[in-house]
Design a protein around this motif. Structure first.
Motif, PDB file in Angstrom:
ATOM      1  N   ALA A   1      41.948  98.475  68.240  1.00  0.00           N
ATOM      2  CA  ALA A   1      40.907  97.806  67.462  1.00  0.00           C
ATOM      3  C   ALA A   1      40.112  96.885  68.373  1.00  0.00           C
ATOM      4  O   ALA A   1      40.678  96.054  69.089  1.00  0.00           O
ATOM      5  N   GLY A   2      38.810  97.021  68.344  1.00  0.00           N
ATOM      6  CA  GLY A   2      37.937  96.135  69.098  1.00  0.00           C
ATOM      7  C   GLY A   2      37.391  95.033  68.217  1.00  0.00           C
ATOM      8  O   GLY A   2      37.848  94.831  67.081  1.00  0.00           O
ATOM      9  N   PRO A   3      36.385  94.313  68.707  1.00  0.00           N
ATOM     10  CA  PRO A   3      35.829  93.183  67.932  1.00  0.00           C
ATOM     11  C   PRO A   3      35.211  93.590  66.600  1.00  0.00           C
ATOM     12  O   PRO A   3      35.053  92.743  65.722  1.00  0.00           O
ATOM     13  N   THR A   4      34.868  94.890  66.439  1.00  0.00           N
ATOM     14  CA  THR A   4      34.298  95.313  65.151  1.00  0.00           C
ATOM     15  C   THR A   4      35.364  95.608  64.114  1.00  0.00           C
ATOM     16  O   THR A   4      35.044  95.802  62.938  1.00  0.00           O
ATOM     17  N   TRP A   5      36.644  95.661  64.532  1.00  0.00           N
ATOM     18  CA  TRP A   5      37.778  95.975  63.662  1.00  0.00           C
ATOM     19  C   TRP A   5      37.664  97.366  63.051  1.00  0.00           C
ATOM     20  O   TRP A   5      38.273  97.650  62.015  1.00  0.00           O
ATOM     21  N   THR A   6      36.904  98.253  63.650  1.00  0.00           N
ATOM     22  CA  THR A   6      36.732  99.609  63.140  1.00  0.00           C
ATOM     23  C   THR A   6      36.775 100.584  64.305  1.00  0.00           C
ATOM     24  O   THR A   6      36.715 100.192  65.485  1.00  0.00           O
TER      25      THR A   6
ATOM     26  N   VAL B   1      49.828  88.160  54.552  1.00  0.00           N
ATOM     27  CA  VAL B   1      50.393  88.822  55.725  1.00  0.00           C
ATOM     28  C   VAL B   1      49.400  88.682  56.874  1.00  0.00           C
ATOM     29  O   VAL B   1      48.289  89.219  56.799  1.00  0.00           O
ATOM     30  N   PRO B   2      49.751  87.967  57.963  1.00  0.00           N
ATOM     31  CA  PRO B   2      48.796  87.781  59.058  1.00  0.00           C
ATOM     32  C   PRO B   2      48.802  88.966  60.018  1.00  0.00           C
ATOM     33  O   PRO B   2      49.739  89.757  60.071  1.00  0.00           O
ATOM     34  N   LEU B   3      47.738  89.066  60.790  1.00  0.00           N
ATOM     35  CA  LEU B   3      47.590  90.143  61.759  1.00  0.00           C
ATOM     36  C   LEU B   3      46.800  89.604  62.952  1.00  0.00           C
ATOM     37  O   LEU B   3      45.782  88.934  62.777  1.00  0.00           O
ATOM     38  N   THR B   4      47.291  89.896  64.158  1.00  0.00           N
ATOM     39  CA  THR B   4      46.580  89.472  65.359  1.00  0.00           C
ATOM     40  C   THR B   4      45.485  90.478  65.675  1.00  0.00           C
ATOM     41  O   THR B   4      45.757  91.676  65.843  1.00  0.00           O
TER      42      THR B   4
ATOM     43  N   HIS C   1      44.224  75.180  63.530  1.00  0.00           N
ATOM     44  CA  HIS C   1      45.326  74.416  64.090  1.00  0.00           C
ATOM     45  C   HIS C   1      46.112  75.274  65.095  1.00  0.00           C
ATOM     46  O   HIS C   1      46.081  76.507  65.006  1.00  0.00           O
ATOM     47  N   PRO C   2      46.788  74.673  66.056  1.00  0.00           N
ATOM     48  CA  PRO C   2      47.485  75.442  67.092  1.00  0.00           C
ATOM     49  C   PRO C   2      48.422  76.493  66.500  1.00  0.00           C
ATOM     50  O   PRO C   2      49.217  76.210  65.612  1.00  0.00           O
ATOM     51  N   GLY C   3      48.296  77.705  66.998  1.00  0.00           N
ATOM     52  CA  GLY C   3      49.102  78.812  66.500  1.00  0.00           C
ATOM     53  C   GLY C   3      48.469  79.515  65.322  1.00  0.00           C
ATOM     54  O   GLY C   3      48.631  80.722  65.142  1.00  0.00           O
ATOM     55  N   GLY C   4      47.777  78.759  64.465  1.00  0.00           N
ATOM     56  CA  GLY C   4      47.060  79.343  63.344  1.00  0.00           C
ATOM     57  C   GLY C   4      47.928  79.872  62.223  1.00  0.00           C
ATOM     58  O   GLY C   4      47.421  80.534  61.315  1.00  0.00           O
ATOM     59  N   GLN C   5      49.231  79.571  62.234  1.00  0.00           N
ATOM     60  CA  GLN C   5      50.116  80.094  61.195  1.00  0.00           C
ATOM     61  C   GLN C   5      50.079  79.213  59.955  1.00  0.00           C
ATOM     62  O   GLN C   5      50.030  77.990  60.042  1.00  0.00           O
ATOM     63  N   LEU C   6      50.155  79.865  58.790  1.00  0.00           N
ATOM     64  CA  LEU C   6      50.308  79.158  57.533  1.00  0.00           C
ATOM     65  C   LEU C   6      51.785  79.048  57.187  1.00  0.00           C
ATOM     66  O   LEU C   6      52.590  79.898  57.592  1.00  0.00           O
ATOM     67  N   PRO C   7      52.194  78.030  56.427  1.00  0.00           N
ATOM     68  CA  PRO C   7      53.614  77.842  56.113  1.00  0.00           C
ATOM     69  C   PRO C   7      54.186  79.032  55.354  1.00  0.00           C
ATOM     70  O   PRO C   7      53.495  79.664  54.545  1.00  0.00           O
ATOM     71  N   PRO C   8      55.460  79.369  55.604  1.00  0.00           N
ATOM     72  CA  PRO C   8      56.076  80.518  54.927  1.00  0.00           C
ATOM     73  C   PRO C   8      56.026  80.421  53.409  1.00  0.00           C
ATOM     74  O   PRO C   8      55.830  81.431  52.727  1.00  0.00           O
ATOM     75  N   GLU C   9      56.182  79.207  52.853  1.00  0.00           N
ATOM     76  CA  GLU C   9      56.182  79.094  51.401  1.00  0.00           C
ATOM     77  C   GLU C   9      54.809  79.420  50.816  1.00  0.00           C
ATOM     78  O   GLU C   9      54.704  79.991  49.730  1.00  0.00           O
ATOM     79  N   LEU C  10      53.741  79.072  51.548  1.00  0.00           N
ATOM     80  CA  LEU C  10      52.394  79.414  51.081  1.00  0.00           C
ATOM     81  C   LEU C  10      52.183  80.925  51.162  1.00  0.00           C
ATOM     82  O   LEU C  10      51.627  81.540  50.245  1.00  0.00           O
ATOM     83  N   CYS C  11      52.644  81.531  52.261  1.00  0.00           N
ATOM     84  CA  CYS C  11      52.508  82.989  52.412  1.00  0.00           C
ATOM     85  C   CYS C  11      53.293  83.719  51.330  1.00  0.00           C
ATOM     86  O   CYS C  11      52.835  84.747  50.809  1.00  0.00           O
TER      87      CYS C  11
ATOM     88  N   LYS D   1      33.831  87.105  70.033  1.00  0.00           N
ATOM     89  CA  LYS D   1      34.559  86.276  70.998  1.00  0.00           C
ATOM     90  C   LYS D   1      35.147  87.223  72.041  1.00  0.00           C
ATOM     91  O   LYS D   1      36.172  87.879  71.794  1.00  0.00           O
ATOM     92  N   ASP D   2      34.525  87.325  73.164  1.00  0.00           N
ATOM     93  CA  ASP D   2      34.867  88.327  74.161  1.00  0.00           C
ATOM     94  C   ASP D   2      36.318  88.199  74.612  1.00  0.00           C
ATOM     95  O   ASP D   2      36.701  87.226  75.266  1.00  0.00           O
ATOM     96  N   GLY D   3      37.146  89.186  74.235  1.00  0.00           N
ATOM     97  CA  GLY D   3      38.520  89.252  74.705  1.00  0.00           C
ATOM     98  C   GLY D   3      39.488  88.336  73.987  1.00  0.00           C
ATOM     99  O   GLY D   3      40.698  88.449  74.172  1.00  0.00           O
ATOM    100  N   GLU D   4      39.029  87.414  73.169  1.00  0.00           N
ATOM    101  CA  GLU D   4      39.922  86.463  72.500  1.00  0.00           C
ATOM    102  C   GLU D   4      40.589  87.120  71.287  1.00  0.00           C
ATOM    103  O   GLU D   4      39.939  87.796  70.494  1.00  0.00           O
ATOM    104  N   ARG D   5      41.891  86.917  71.146  1.00  0.00           N
ATOM    105  CA  ARG D   5      42.629  87.438  70.006  1.00  0.00           C
ATOM    106  C   ARG D   5      43.142  86.263  69.179  1.00  0.00           C
ATOM    107  O   ARG D   5      43.623  85.262  69.729  1.00  0.00           O
ATOM    108  N   ARG D   6      43.034  86.404  67.858  1.00  0.00           N
ATOM    109  CA  ARG D   6      43.433  85.328  66.950  1.00  0.00           C
ATOM    110  C   ARG D   6      44.319  85.893  65.856  1.00  0.00           C
ATOM    111  O   ARG D   6      44.321  87.101  65.578  1.00  0.00           O
TER     112      ARG D   6
END
Length: 789
Positions: A163-168, A381-384, A365-375, A390-395
């Protein structure tokens, strides 16, 4: 820990007679109450494309189910689908063909888009292989899991493009992948494009891909063949009403088949999917049933006619106008979700899906994770993914669906919960980034590291966060752990004098200023370590409140367990293999042999939640009861064939409860204390499902047979390896008086109120336990895998 009863599925007695209507209603009502309502503001399914079915669909399905019609076969051909539910299926599929800009189509209803994709790839495989082509499937790495499953079932080579920056999928990716395939003499190419990715709502450029594949086919008319399948499970009931000019469907001559899911945005109950395919292709999978002479091109065969009636009724109840109104409202709710996310985290990166009710967000926020109880509450369900623009940056991105069932109160509740969660995450990040605590709470010393290598206790590595430690508090979760290395509660240790057996003695705890308040307090020497659990962990522990591990020469280790009142509970003698251990667990009135036991902890993916897996090949327990009754088998279950390979643990993505437990074979035997004589294991097991030969995968003997006897003196088992050349049997043996002798000899320490303990008390108890145990050495009457101290 009542939910541990559900951690291992055991057989139950089949009901001899029918339950009363009242009992049935009560049981069903209890189960129904466990499922949140669609308008429940406390548990909203924001992470999945799910919606309440339309009332017309529910009513029709209920009315027509009593007919129990079977719509086996395909009813879209000329002369077929003339009457009843088959006619309704044909009419519903014809309406979908019109929706997706097609001419005449073939197809059939399925259990969902997963089955439809499998059916489509089966058609493509058969027609391409039948023409002599080597076949390959090309798709995006973000495709639905059903594509990978279909390729596996159909034995197809699968290439997943990143998957590239277009997600397609991009046209350049498909062009290069097709060229690579042709260069490798792969001339039958199946491309699976997606219209509405499950994790983003985006759509591949189906028109450009279809046009390019047709151009290639015209350029290589005698060499290369292409098949383009569109997975429109999510977008199929969205894009026609939000973006009718989006060319993802059969208006492209190069699109050969499509999978859609009316049980998503189409507001049908589960399970309802549909396969639509161009004329002349279904014949590649036609099979004639030799018993009924019915031709069938489907994967599953029988399917409910009532679902066809319900789909027809829903399509004709809503129509294009009704679906457009619903889709427009969903887009409005998507924008409200985006506004709530922006308000909670102004620096979050928001990616709304064009024309789909999905918004993705990467939090700042650092890491970008939401608390397990909220999830858990919102099924997130998060996905990197690569960050767009953002050239080359993964979030780390979370996706949020605005289904037709989403309500304004649910959006308001979510906004409040998310604001609190992101604020807490920013506060925690600021605290972690601040100056180090002078108390040195982040130390992980060699003493602690060495203790971790010997312990079976998960508490050394993870900790329940503040306010989530008490099992009795609302919202407590067995999974709610945080890695110690990410907290300010790393285990500390300090020297505390000399051990009586020689060498230094240390004490350790997460906070030595308050040593008995958080998880555990331990004493460590070169010969043993002993730990006392805090009051919350005592409630959770399966094996007592105090644990002492005695380190013996070679591969033998002993774990002593004590109840909270200080009484001896059990001793676990472990012969360590490369993977797991063979154990004898000694109780005052029972002996349990665990062959090939392997326990592990797993961090659940994309979260701070953890689960355990306890895998044992064979568990044999002999309990002493009152009287003189001979040994009798109470339970004997043969659950898995050890001669066949299997995974020792589930994949980490599969852990939903705590813990997972698996046994190849379980044997539970009772024998009277006054009974005398000998009883042999094969004879006892002969009338049971286990049979006379009990096989197991031992940690020390590998694949072996388990033989043995029970006598009035104790239990003796022999593990005989099956590998050639065969070696001498390994022993697992213990006498009945061993547990009672340990119970009477070992000292006691009441730890029911840990706050009243002192470090000096626990150190003295630990030293005494070691002295009493080692005074006798390895107790007489016990052998385990041939090991001796």
């Amino acid at each position: 820990m009542g939910d541990l009863d559900t951690g291992w599925a055991v057989p139950t007695d089949f009901p001899e007679t029918g339950w009363t209507p009242e009992s049935i209603d009560q049981h069903l009502a209890q189960a129904r109450a466990e499922i949140p309502a669609w308008n429940d503001p406390q548990q909203t399914r924001l992470g999945f494309a799910m919606a309440a079915p339309h009332p017309q669909a529910v009513r029709t399905l209920g009315d027509w189910s009593a007919l129990n019609t079977n719509n086996v076969g395909v009813h879209t051909r000329f002369g077929e689908g003339k009457t009843g539910t088959r006619r309704l299926e044909k009419e519903a599929l014809a309406a979908l063909a019109g929706l997706y800009r097609a001419g005449a189509l073939d197809g059939h209803l399925t259990s969902g888009a997963s089955e439809a994709t499998l059916a489509a790839l089966r058609i493509a495989r058969n027609l391409l292989r039948g023409a002599g082509h080597r076949v390959r499937v090309i798709t995006s790495d973000l495709c639905h899991a059903s594509v990978g499953k279909a390729a596996e079932i159909l034995d197809l080579d699968l290439v997943r493009l990143p998957a590239g920056p277009t997600w397609t999928l991009t046209l350049d990716q498909v062009r290069q992948a097709a060229a690579d395939a042709i260069a490798e003499d792969v001339t039958g190419i199946i491309v699976v494009a997606t219209a509405g990715y499950y994790n983003s709502g985006f759509a591949d450029p189906v028109d450009a891909i279809a046009a390019h594949l047709r151009d290639l086919a015209f350029q290589h008319p005698e060499k290369v063949r292409f098949f383009l399948h569109v997975d429109a499970a999510h977008g199929g009931f969205v894009f026609p009403f939000t973006a009718p000019d989006l060319p993802f469907d059969f208006r492209n001559p190069g699109v050969h088949s499509m999978a859609v899911d009316p049980h998503k945005a189409g507001l049908m109950p589960y399970s309802c999917g549909a396969l639509l395919v161009r004329k002349g292709l279904l014949e590649h999978v036609t099979r004639i049933d030799p018993h009924t002479r019915i031709p069938d091109e489907t994967v599953l065969g029988s399917r409910p006619g009532a679902m066809a009636a319900a789909l027809w009724a829903t399509l004709h109840t809503l129509g294009r106008t009704g679906y457009t109104t619903l889709a427009t409202r969903c887009l409005e709710h998507r924008d409200q979700l985006a506004a709530a996310i922006q308000a909670a985290d102004p620096d979050a990166l928001l990616v709304p899906a064009p024309n789909a009710p999905v918004v993705s967000a990467a939090f700042s926020h650092p890491g970008g994770q939401l608390p397990p109880e909220l999830c858990e509450r919102y099924r997130l369900v998060p996905l990197t993914l690569p960050a767009p623009e953002k050239d080359g940056e993964r979030r780390l991105f979370y996706h949020f669906y605005a289904s037709a069932s989403l309500t304004e109160p649910q959006i308001t509740a979510f906004a409040g919960h998310l604001a609190g969660a992101t604020a807490a995450a920013r506060t925690a990040a600021a605290r972690t980034a601040g100056p180090a605590d002078g108390a040195g709470r982040s130390i992980t010393s060699d003493v602690v590291a060495d203790t971790r290598t010997h312990t079976d206790c998960f508490r050394h590595f993870v900790v329940h966060p503040e306010a989530r430690r008490d099992p009795d508090v609302p919202g407590y979760s067995f999974h709610t752990f945080t890695q110690r290395r990410a907290t300010d509660e790393q285990i500390q240790d300090i020297p505390f004098g000399q051990a009586r057996a020689g060498g230094p003695l240390w004490v350790y705890a997460p906070d030595l200023k308050d040593p008995f308040a958080n998880e555990l307090f331990g004493v460590r020497t070169d010969h043993y370590f002993l730990e006392v659990l805090d009051r919350h962990q005592q409630q959770l522990s399966l094996v007592g409140a105090i644990h002492a591990t005695i380190l013996l020469p070679g591969t033998l280790r002993v774990l002593l367990n004590f109840e909270s009142d200080g009484a001896f509970r059990s001793a676990e003698y472990k012969a360590l293999g490369e993977h797991g251990a063979d154990e004898l667990q000694i109780f005052p009135d029972a002996i349990t042999a665990k062959i090939g036991k392997h326990a592990a902890g797993f961090r659940r993916p994309r979260s701070d939640d953890y689960s355990f897996s306890i895998d044992t090949s064979a568990e044999i327990t002999v309990r002493r009861t009152d009287g003189d009754g001979p040994p009798t088998v109470v339970t004997a279950r043969h659950n898995a064939d050890v001669l066949l390979p299997r995974r020792p643990h589930l994949r980490r993505e599969q852990f939903r409860r705590f813990p997972n437990r698996f046994f190849d074979a379980e044997v539970d035997i009772e024998a009277g204390r006054a009974w005398t004589g000998a009883a042999y294991l094969p004879e006892l097991l002969a009338p049971t499902p286990v049979g006379t030969v009990l096989a197991a995968r031992s940690a020390t003997a590998e694949l072996c047979t388990v033989d043995g006897r029970i006598t009035d003196a104790g239990l003796h088992l022999a593990l005989t390896p099956l590998a050639e050349p065969r070696t001498d049997a390994l022993e697992l043996a213990a006498t009945w008086d061993l547990g009672l002798r340990l119970h009477d000899a070992l000292p006691r320490l009441d730890v029911q109120d840990p706050a009243r303990l002192s470090i000096e008390q626990v150190v003295e108890f630990a030293e005494s336990v070691h002295e009493v145990f080692t005074r006798t050495g390895l107790p007489a009457g016990l052998a385990i895998a041939g090991a001796r101290p």
